[in-house]
Structure formats: structure tokens, C-alpha cells
Design a protein around this motif. Structure first.
Motif, PDB file in Angstrom:
ATOM      1  N   THR A 137       0.853  -1.317  -0.118  1.00 34.04           N
ATOM      2  CA  THR A 137       0.025  -0.074   0.041  1.00 34.04           C
ATOM      3  C   THR A 137       0.778   1.272  -0.022  1.00 34.04           C
ATOM      4  O   THR A 137       0.329   2.501  -0.169  1.00 34.04           O
ATOM      5  CB  THR A 137      -0.835   0.065   1.357  1.00 34.04           C
ATOM      6  N   GLN A 161      -8.803   7.174   4.126  1.00 30.66           N
ATOM      7  CA  GLN A 161      -9.219   5.947   3.549  1.00 30.66           C
ATOM      8  C   GLN A 161      -8.216   4.780   3.276  1.00 30.66           C
ATOM      9  O   GLN A 161      -8.202   3.733   3.520  1.00 30.66           O
ATOM     10  CB  GLN A 161      -9.920   6.220   2.424  1.00 30.66           C
ATOM     11  N   LYS A 162      -7.012   5.578   2.744  1.00 26.43           N
ATOM     12  CA  LYS A 162      -5.946   4.440   2.452  1.00 26.43           C
ATOM     13  C   LYS A 162      -5.230   4.012   3.586  1.00 26.43           C
ATOM     14  O   LYS A 162      -4.816   2.682   3.590  1.00 26.43           O
ATOM     15  CB  LYS A 162      -4.879   5.301   1.629  1.00 26.43           C
ATOM     16  N   ARG A 202      -7.889   1.105   5.188  1.00 27.18           N
ATOM     17  CA  ARG A 202      -7.820  -0.025   3.982  1.00 27.18           C
ATOM     18  C   ARG A 202      -6.639  -0.998   4.461  1.00 27.18           C
ATOM     19  O   ARG A 202      -7.054  -2.280   4.453  1.00 27.18           O
ATOM     20  CB  ARG A 202      -7.857   0.388   2.632  1.00 27.18           C
TER      21      ARG A 202
END
Length: 117
Positions: free
Chosen positions: A42, A56-57, A60
Motif C-alpha cells: 500500500t 481511507q488509504k 484499507r
């Protein structure tokens, strides 16, 4: 002898786990491997994932870490959450989101799993 409700017991367990927060250098080798793989995938650092940010990143990546700790290491929800300083209900919510609760999360998780094949 006093009886505790399930909610009272959950509260106590969560408080104990918070006091036992696991530090980066206390991670088990298998935990480190899972976390490092997901952080590399990521592009997020361990400190970012461990933060309380709701970007959000980061969410996740955190959700995938929880799911992989439960799936690969058979961790309980409480133990998986404690690795990053979260409680069992956060892990339960994360796994439900990844397993079809939200399309974007499910898609992201499947992409991650496919990248490991």
C-alpha cells in the motif's frame, strides 16, 4: 461473586488490551511479515497504519492487516486488534467490510490477495 454483563466484560478486556499495547519491536516475526507486506503493497508506513487516522488509504491497509492476522495466524479478534492498538469490535467491523460489506473494500482486498499469488 459478582456477575458481569457481556458489555462490561468487553469493556474490561478492551482496557486491559489497551494497557498491553504492542510496540513495533515486540511484534512476532509472522506479525511483522504480514504488516510489512501490506505496508509495502500500500506504500504506507507502520506508524501511519498504527495511527488513529481515518484516511481511507490507512483504513484499507489496517483492515487488511486485521483480516490477514485472523486468517493466516488464527488470531482472535482481540489479539489481532491489539497488534495495532485497536479493540475486537474494530477488527470485527473491518472483516465484515472486507468480506462483502462494502464493494470498494472487497475489491481492494481481492486485489491484495491476488498480488500474493
Amino acid at each position: 461473586m459478582c456477575k458481569l454483563t457481556e458489555q462490561e466484560l468487553d469493556y474490561i478486556v478492551d482496557k486491559v488490551l489497551q494497557k498491553m499495547k504492542i510496540k513495533e519491536n515486540e511484534l512476532q516475526p509472522q506479525e511483522s511479515e504480514i504488516i510489512n507486506n501490506i505496508c509495502n503493497y500500500t506504500g504506507i508506513s507502520y506508524n501511519e497504519v498504527k495511527s488513529k487516522s481515518r484516511k481511507q488509504k490507512l483504513v484499507r491497509a489496517r483492515y487488511i492487516i486485521f483480516a490477514e492476522l485472523v486468517r493466516k495466524l488464527n488470531y482472535s479478534l482481540s489479539k489481532a486488534g491489539a497488534v495495532l492498538g485497536y479493540d475486537h469490535s474494530t477488527v470485527h467491523f473491518a472483516i465484515s467490510k472486507l468480506n462483502g460489506g462494502e464493494y470498494q473494500m472487497t475489491k481492494f482486498y481481492k486485489e491484495y490477495l491476488n498480488s500474493k499469488k
